[in-house]
Design a protein around this motif. Structure first.
Motif, PDB file in Angstrom:
ATOM      1  N   ALA A  81      -8.051  22.038  61.317  1.00 11.23           N
ATOM      2  CA  ALA A  81      -7.900  20.578  61.257  1.00 11.23           C
ATOM      3  C   ALA A  81      -8.181  20.158  59.823  1.00 11.23           C
ATOM      4  O   ALA A  81      -9.126  20.650  59.203  1.00 11.23           O
ATOM      5  CB  ALA A  81      -8.888  19.923  62.213  1.00 11.23           C
ATOM      6  N   VAL A  82      -7.343  19.301  59.286  1.00  9.33           N
ATOM      7  CA  VAL A  82      -7.523  18.875  57.886  1.00  9.33           C
ATOM      8  C   VAL A  82      -7.311  17.371  57.744  1.00  9.33           C
ATOM      9  O   VAL A  82      -6.577  16.762  58.529  1.00  9.33           O
ATOM     10  CB  VAL A  82      -6.529  19.599  56.939  1.00  9.33           C
ATOM     11  CG1 VAL A  82      -6.857  21.083  56.828  1.00  9.33           C
ATOM     12  CG2 VAL A  82      -5.074  19.398  57.374  1.00  9.33           C
ATOM     13  N   GLY A  83      -7.959  16.805  56.735  1.00  4.84           N
ATOM     14  CA  GLY A  83      -7.654  15.443  56.324  1.00  4.84           C
ATOM     15  C   GLY A  83      -6.600  15.523  55.234  1.00  4.84           C
ATOM     16  O   GLY A  83      -6.473  16.551  54.567  1.00  4.84           O
ATOM     17  N   PHE A 161     -18.311  14.359  55.647  1.00  3.32           N
ATOM     18  CA  PHE A 161     -17.007  14.111  55.053  1.00  3.32           C
ATOM     19  C   PHE A 161     -17.188  13.776  53.575  1.00  3.32           C
ATOM     20  O   PHE A 161     -18.311  13.621  53.088  1.00  3.32           O
ATOM     21  CB  PHE A 161     -16.295  12.969  55.787  1.00  3.32           C
ATOM     22  CG  PHE A 161     -15.713  13.417  57.111  1.00  3.32           C
ATOM     23  CD1 PHE A 161     -14.703  14.367  57.145  1.00  3.32           C
ATOM     24  CD2 PHE A 161     -16.170  12.899  58.302  1.00  3.32           C
ATOM     25  CE1 PHE A 161     -14.165  14.805  58.346  1.00  3.32           C
ATOM     26  CE2 PHE A 161     -15.636  13.327  59.518  1.00  3.32           C
ATOM     27  CZ  PHE A 161     -14.632  14.279  59.536  1.00  3.32           C
ATOM     28  N   GLU A 162     -16.090  13.649  52.868  1.00  3.13           N
ATOM     29  CA  GLU A 162     -16.127  13.465  51.414  1.00  3.13           C
ATOM     30  C   GLU A 162     -16.309  11.986  51.070  1.00  3.13           C
ATOM     31  O   GLU A 162     -16.023  11.105  51.870  1.00  3.13           O
ATOM     32  CB  GLU A 162     -14.810  13.958  50.794  1.00  3.13           C
ATOM     33  CG  GLU A 162     -14.477  15.397  51.113  1.00  3.13           C
ATOM     34  CD  GLU A 162     -14.095  15.669  52.561  1.00  3.13           C
ATOM     35  OE1 GLU A 162     -13.373  14.830  53.158  1.00  3.13           O
ATOM     36  OE2 GLU A 162     -14.522  16.691  53.125  1.00  3.13           O
ATOM     37  N   VAL A 178      -7.707  18.497  52.968  1.00  2.11           N
ATOM     38  CA  VAL A 178      -9.117  18.855  52.811  1.00  2.11           C
ATOM     39  C   VAL A 178      -9.683  19.320  54.148  1.00  2.11           C
ATOM     40  O   VAL A 178      -9.463  18.681  55.177  1.00  2.11           O
ATOM     41  CB  VAL A 178      -9.932  17.641  52.291  1.00  2.11           C
ATOM     42  CG1 VAL A 178     -11.393  18.026  52.067  1.00  2.11           C
ATOM     43  CG2 VAL A 178      -9.325  17.101  51.001  1.00  2.11           C
ATOM     44  N   GLY A 179     -10.390  20.436  54.106  1.00  2.00           N
ATOM     45  CA  GLY A 179     -11.038  20.961  55.302  1.00  2.00           C
ATOM     46  C   GLY A 179     -12.321  21.668  54.903  1.00  2.00           C
ATOM     47  O   GLY A 179     -12.705  21.671  53.733  1.00  2.00           O
ATOM     48  N   MET A 180     -12.979  22.277  55.882  1.00  2.00           N
ATOM     49  CA  MET A 180     -14.298  22.857  55.598  1.00  2.00           C
ATOM     50  C   MET A 180     -14.420  24.331  55.959  1.00  2.00           C
ATOM     51  O   MET A 180     -15.521  24.880  55.933  1.00  2.00           O
ATOM     52  CB  MET A 180     -15.372  22.075  56.378  1.00  2.00           C
ATOM     53  CG  MET A 180     -15.402  20.599  56.081  1.00  2.00           C
ATOM     54  SD  MET A 180     -16.566  19.732  57.150  1.00  2.00           S
ATOM     55  CE  MET A 180     -16.179  18.021  56.749  1.00  2.00           C
ATOM     56  N   THR A 203      -5.300  15.569  60.786  1.00  2.00           N
ATOM     57  CA  THR A 203      -5.903  14.689  61.802  1.00  2.00           C
ATOM     58  C   THR A 203      -6.215  13.290  61.268  1.00  2.00           C
ATOM     59  O   THR A 203      -6.436  12.370  62.049  1.00  2.00           O
ATOM     60  CB  THR A 203      -7.220  15.293  62.331  1.00  2.00           C
ATOM     61  OG1 THR A 203      -8.056  15.596  61.223  1.00  2.00           O
ATOM     62  CG2 THR A 203      -6.966  16.546  63.149  1.00  2.00           C
ATOM     63  N   ASN A 204      -6.272  13.137  59.956  1.00  2.00           N
ATOM     64  CA  ASN A 204      -6.699  11.840  59.391  1.00  2.00           C
ATOM     65  C   ASN A 204      -6.339  11.745  57.917  1.00  2.00           C
ATOM     66  O   ASN A 204      -6.112  12.761  57.267  1.00  2.00           O
ATOM     67  CB  ASN A 204      -8.233  11.684  59.540  1.00  2.00           C
ATOM     68  CG  ASN A 204      -8.995  12.812  58.851  1.00  2.00           C
ATOM     69  OD1 ASN A 204      -9.047  13.933  59.344  1.00  2.00           O
ATOM     70  ND2 ASN A 204      -9.556  12.522  57.704  1.00  2.00           N
ATOM     71  N   CYS A 206      -7.792  11.166  54.287  1.00  4.12           N
ATOM     72  CA  CYS A 206      -9.123  11.388  53.727  1.00  4.12           C
ATOM     73  C   CYS A 206      -9.780  10.056  53.357  1.00  4.12           C
ATOM     74  O   CYS A 206      -9.104   9.031  53.230  1.00  4.12           O
ATOM     75  CB  CYS A 206      -9.018  12.274  52.489  1.00  4.12           C
ATOM     76  SG  CYS A 206      -8.679  13.985  52.903  1.00  4.12           S
TER      77      CYS A 206
HETATM   78  N1  HPA Z   1     -12.311  16.215  55.372  1.00  3.47           N
HETATM   79  C1  HPA Z   1     -12.793  17.461  55.562  1.00  3.47           C
HETATM   80  N2  HPA Z   1     -12.538  18.178  56.645  1.00  3.47           N
HETATM   81  C2  HPA Z   1     -11.736  17.637  57.582  1.00  3.47           C
HETATM   82  C3  HPA Z   1     -11.207  16.339  57.444  1.00  3.47           C
HETATM   83  C4  HPA Z   1     -11.513  15.597  56.275  1.00  3.47           C
HETATM   84  O1  HPA Z   1     -11.078  14.435  56.084  1.00  3.47           O
HETATM   85  N3  HPA Z   1     -10.461  16.095  58.561  1.00  3.47           N
HETATM   86  C5  HPA Z   1     -10.534  17.212  59.329  1.00  3.47           C
HETATM   87  N4  HPA Z   1     -11.306  18.147  58.746  1.00  3.47           N
END
Ligand code: HPA
Length: 239
Positions: A81-83, A161-162, A178-180, A203-204, A206
């Motif tokens: 999942a990433v922003g 989150f950032e 961006v992800g972790m 998913t979103n 940032c």
């Molecule tokens: N930032 C970091 N990791 C994420 C994000 C994000 O906005 N959305 C999903 N994983």
């Protein structure tokens, strides 16, 4: 077992008919499910645990990747999942990851610790396997699933989150999403000689990019895309 799928946030199984197995490695334990698909056993590993109980900075990446190696795995598809901090990649999009920028801070990051072993520096010109990426695009096309790529993944330490300023900086540095979790996973796979590719589910937007999405929306996006992505992974693996 030559093929594995690592499920990120929202991807906790790849279907029925599985049995679980605990693999003890010299780096700790890893829990996997073995799933039989058209006569072939495929390994599934839920990166955060099946109940999503392990945060990104506490995942035992070394045990997970070593467990796959010890099971004989040669090919891994992972989801993440990433922003998004790139206007071209919107929530709901599926993006293939091509490269990463590492902003993690305190994770074990290598199997090569020197000492009695030779010092090794792994090549990072193609961190995500070109062949698996290409095959994912092709299989998705035949299923009429729209894929975007090639995205640059910024890996942050999390679990927070950032800030908006951090996102501005990542964008300027050439980051797209961006992800972790992709680092050190992708690096360890390379060190073990495993072909590894990651497919991101946006998913979103940032922080600071657009309106924040509600959590309900995120779950919906994840479950719709989970089905599509695992279908394509299995198509590549079973053909
Ligand atoms: N930032 C970091 N990791 C994420 C994000 C994000 O906005 N959305 C999903 N994983």
């Amino acid at each position: 077992m030559r093929k594995a799928i690592i499920g990120g946030t929202g991807v906790y199984d790849i279907g029925d008919g599985s049995y679980s197995k605990t693999i003890e490695t010299s780096y700790g334990k890893a829990e996997v499910n073995i799933v039989r698909v058209q006569g072939e056993e495929i390994v599934f590993l839920a990166r955060h645990g099946v109940n999503h109980s392990v945060p990104p900075h506490l995942i035992n990446y070394m045990a997970n990747m070593m467990a796959l190696k010890e099971l004989g795995v040669k090919y891994v598809y992972a989801t993440a999942a990433v922003g998004s901090c790139n206007e071209n990649y919107a929530p709901g999009d599926i993006v293939v990851i091509k490269d990463f920028i590492d902003f993690t801070k305190q994770r074990p990051l290598t199997f090569f610790e020197g000492g009695n072993e030779p010092v090794k520096h792994v090549d990072m010109s193609d961190p995500y396997c070109k062949n698996l990426r290409q095959r994912f695009y092709e299989a998705a096309r035949t299923e009429s699933i729209h894929i975007k790529g090639d995205a640059v993944y910024v890996c942050t330490e999390g679990p927070r989150f950032e800030t908006a300023s951090e996102i501005k900086m990542y964008k300027r540095f050439g980051g797209d999403v961006v992800g972790m979790t992709s680092v050190p996973e992708v690096v360890l796979a390379k060190e073990l000689g495993i072909c590894y590719a990651t497919v991101g589910i946006v998913t979103n937007w940032c922080t600071g990019m657009e309106e924040t999405m509600t959590i309900d929306n995120m779950h919906e996006l994840l479950s719709q895309n989970k089905e599509k992505i695992t279908k394509v992974f299995l198509k590549v693996f079973i053909e």
